[in-house]
Each structure stands twice: as structure tokens, then as C-alpha cells.
Design a protein around this motif. Structure first.
Motif, PDB file in Angstrom:
ATOM      1  N   GLU A   1       5.074 -11.305 -20.659  1.00  0.00           N
ATOM      2  CA  GLU A   1       6.093 -11.058 -21.673  1.00  0.00           C
ATOM      3  C   GLU A   1       5.930 -11.969 -22.875  1.00  0.00           C
TER       4      GLU A   1
ATOM      5  N   ASN B   1       8.026 -11.858 -26.301  1.00  0.00           N
ATOM      6  CA  ASN B   1       9.330 -11.787 -25.655  1.00  0.00           C
ATOM      7  C   ASN B   1       9.624 -13.088 -24.914  1.00  0.00           C
ATOM      8  N   TYR B   2      10.671 -13.814 -25.355  1.00  0.00           N
ATOM      9  CA  TYR B   2      11.055 -15.075 -24.724  1.00  0.00           C
ATOM     10  C   TYR B   2      12.185 -14.893 -23.714  1.00  0.00           C
ATOM     11  N   SER B   3      12.551 -13.664 -23.419  1.00  0.00           N
ATOM     12  CA  SER B   3      13.662 -13.404 -22.506  1.00  0.00           C
ATOM     13  C   SER B   3      13.268 -13.663 -21.053  1.00  0.00           C
TER      14      SER B   3
ATOM     15  N   ALA C   1      14.931 -12.039 -18.762  1.00  0.00           N
ATOM     16  CA  ALA C   1      15.416 -10.827 -18.092  1.00  0.00           C
ATOM     17  C   ALA C   1      14.355 -10.116 -17.253  1.00  0.00           C
TER      18      ALA C   1
END
Length: 324
Positions: free
Chosen positions: A127, A132-134, A136
Motif C-alpha cells: 500500500e 497509501n498511508y492508511s 485500513a
């Protein structure tokens, strides 16, 4: 005419035969390398051979019938599922392996796969590379302390894996038909039934040989019985797991993830569904490898071969009755 015993290396996925050549020079046998993938190729390449050293090539009953001079088949590795041991024994051929060369290396790899899944390392890396640093995509993650690590097969590698799992905080349980459920191993693993292990474990790590009893040991029913949040780690043999059932369980969320170093078909086909699943960590049958284990494996395989040819008892033999 060369009167030395002829040893044919049927196949090897490494460029060098330095260790084998050193043993050959010391022990006085002729060493020839081939690249065999089928029993027909083995028979053709090994005509007149006194011994075979084999990695993945199939050494079948037809091979033993076609090569009457054979005295020994020595395999690079622990498992001998590519060798028809019954046929070898009937033909008086010793089958040798190296059962303990990779104990530390394979157990290291099993722990590495388990921890990478437990902490979402590979998913987070994928990710992050897209920006994307999430968290989730890998949630929920759980603290390792207090989680249950189940070891199927309490031989040398399984025991070493359990020891290392305890070292990072897991509670360990294990199953092995040679151990009685309700006891504890000498190094502290609680022994349980297979069904209890599958039901309780947050990590199921496989350390069994591939044979008629273990083929597809991990099937659809077993996967259904695992915790939905559990992960499966396989560093033993691909055939121990029913790949189709595993793919279904991973797709449906029946289990959380899988870390696999071995596969039913190797190399893993490019169209394998396992590549499409984000909840897998896949490595190319690499668990055995370190520089140290590679040298030891090659040297000891060649030495087992030399010992049988010289009339000595080898360090490791699967069917010792042929030398009686």
C-alpha cells in the motif's frame, strides 16, 4: 576406460558442484551432471550409473528397473517423496537424505512468514508503494503476546519453530502422532489433538513430510474449522495443503491469510489464483536456504553417496534394511 563408480546428479537448481566435486575427488568416484525432469530423462542420462544424486527429478519404479547397477539414491533435502522408496528397497538400493541440515533456516523462515502476516508487513509495504498511508488494508492487527501458535509436526524443524515462536511471545501448542495429547514436550510445547490445534490456533504452521497420510491434510473441512482470523504457514511440502480449498478460504474470509513457501506445483504457475490474493505472502521454496545450509546440504548428500558406494554405513539412510 574409467573404472571409478559413476554418480549422476540428475538435477540441481544451483550453478556450482564445488562441494560434490570435493567429495568426489576425495572418495574417487566420477561425477556427471544432467538436467532431468522426467523419469525418461533420468533413465537416459544415468545409463550405467552406480548412484544418483537428485533434487526434484522423479525416481520411480521404472527408473530402478532400467538402472540395475544402482546402489544408492541420495536426495538433496529432507523429504523423499520424489523417490519410490518401496521400489528402491525391493531393488536393494539405499535411499539417503539429509534430515537436519536446514532446521534453523526453515524454522527461521516459518517465523518470518508468521510475523510478516501478524504485523501486516507485506500488505503495508504494497500500500505504501502506491502512496497509501492508511492502516485500513491490514486491520485489525493484534498483539502477539498471548496469541496461540500451533505447530503441526513436532520433529526437529517443528520443535525449533515452536521454540522461536515462544521467544517472540506466542503461546505454543503442537500436534504430532508420536506424542500423546495432554503431555508437554521437553522444551515446553503443550501437545494437543489435531482437531484442538486447528480450533485454538491463531497461527497454524506445518512441519510434516508429504506422504499418503498427510496429502491434503489441510483440506476444506480443516480450513472451515480454523478461526476466521487465523493464518496458515506452510514451509514443508505443497501437497500437504489442498490449494483450491485454501484459495476459497482466503477469498471468503474463512481464514485471514496464508504464508506459503511451497506449492502443489512448483514453480508456481503464473496463472495461479494465489498471486491474485492480497492476503498471501509467497516465497519460492526458499525456506531451506542460507549460505551455511547450502554448503552443508551439498557436502552431506555427496558424502552419503560416497559412503554407500564404499560399503560404509551413511550418516542418513531412509531404508537401512538394504544394508543389513
Amino acid at each position: 576406460m574409467d573404472s571409478r563408480p559413476l554418480v549422476v546428479v540428475t538435477d540441481l537448481d544451483q550453478p556450482s558442484l564445488a562441494e560434490e566435486e570435493a567429495v568426489s575427488a576425495a572418495e574417487g568416484f566420477e561425477l556427471v551432471r544432467a538436467e532431468c525432469r522426467t523419469e525418461e530423462e533420468v533413465i537416459s542420462a544415468a545409463s550405467g550409473a552406480d548412484a544418483l544424486i537428485v533434487q526434484y527429478a522423479p525416481i520411480t519404479r521404472a527408473v530402478f528397473e532400467a538402472l540395475p547397477k544402482l546402489k544408492v539414491v541420495a536426495r538433496y533435502g529432507v523429504g523423499v517423496d520424489t523417490v519410490d522408496v518401496d521400489a528402491a528397497t525391493e531393488h536393494g538400493v539405499a535411499v539417503c537424505n539429509v534430515p537436519d541440515y536446514g532446521t534453523e533456516d526453515v524454522s527461521d523462515h516459518a517465523i518470518a512468514l508468521a510475523l510478516s502476516l501478524a504485523r501486516g508487513v507485506v500488505g503495508l509495504d504494497r500500500e505504501l508503494r502506491t502512496g497509501n498511508y492508511s492502516l485500513a488494508p491490514v486491520q485489525p492487527l493484534h498483539r502477539i503476546a498471548g496469541r496461540v501458535f500451533g505447530v503441526v509436526g513436532l520433529g526437529l524443524i517443528g520443535a525449533a519453530t515452536a521454540r522461536k515462536a515462544r521467544g517472540v511471545g506466542y503461546q505454543t501448542i503442537g500436534f504430532d502422532p508420536l506424542y500423546e495429547a495432554g503431555t508437554t514436550t521437553a522444551d515446553g510445547t503443550e501437545v494437543v489433538t489435531f482437531d484442538e490445534l486447528i480450533r485454538r490456533a491463531d497461527v497454524v504452521s506445518l512441519h510434516v513430510p508429504l506422504n499418503a497420510h498427510t496429502r491434503h491434510l489441510i483440506n476444506a473441512d480443516v480450513l472451515e474449522a480454523m478461526k476466521p482470523g487465523a493464518v496458515l504457514v506452510n514451509t514443508c511440502r505443497g501437497g500437504v495443503v489442498d490449494t483450491e480449498a485454501l484459495v476459497d478460504a482466503l477469498r471468503s474470509g474463512g481464514i485471514r491469510a496464508a504464508g506459503l513457501d511451497v506449492f502443489e506445483q512448483e514453480p508456481l504457475p503464473k496463472d495461479s489464483a494465489l498471486f491474485e490474493l492480497p492476503n498471501t505472502v509467497l516465497t519460492p521454496h526458499a525456506a531451506w536456504y542460507s549460505e551455511e545450509s547450502q554448503v552443508e546440504l551439498k557436502r552431506r548428500t555427496a558424502q552419503n553417496t560416497a559412503d554407500v558406494l564404499a560399503g560404509r554405513k551413511p550418516r542418513n539412510i531412509v531404508n537401512p534394511e538394504v544394508l543389513a
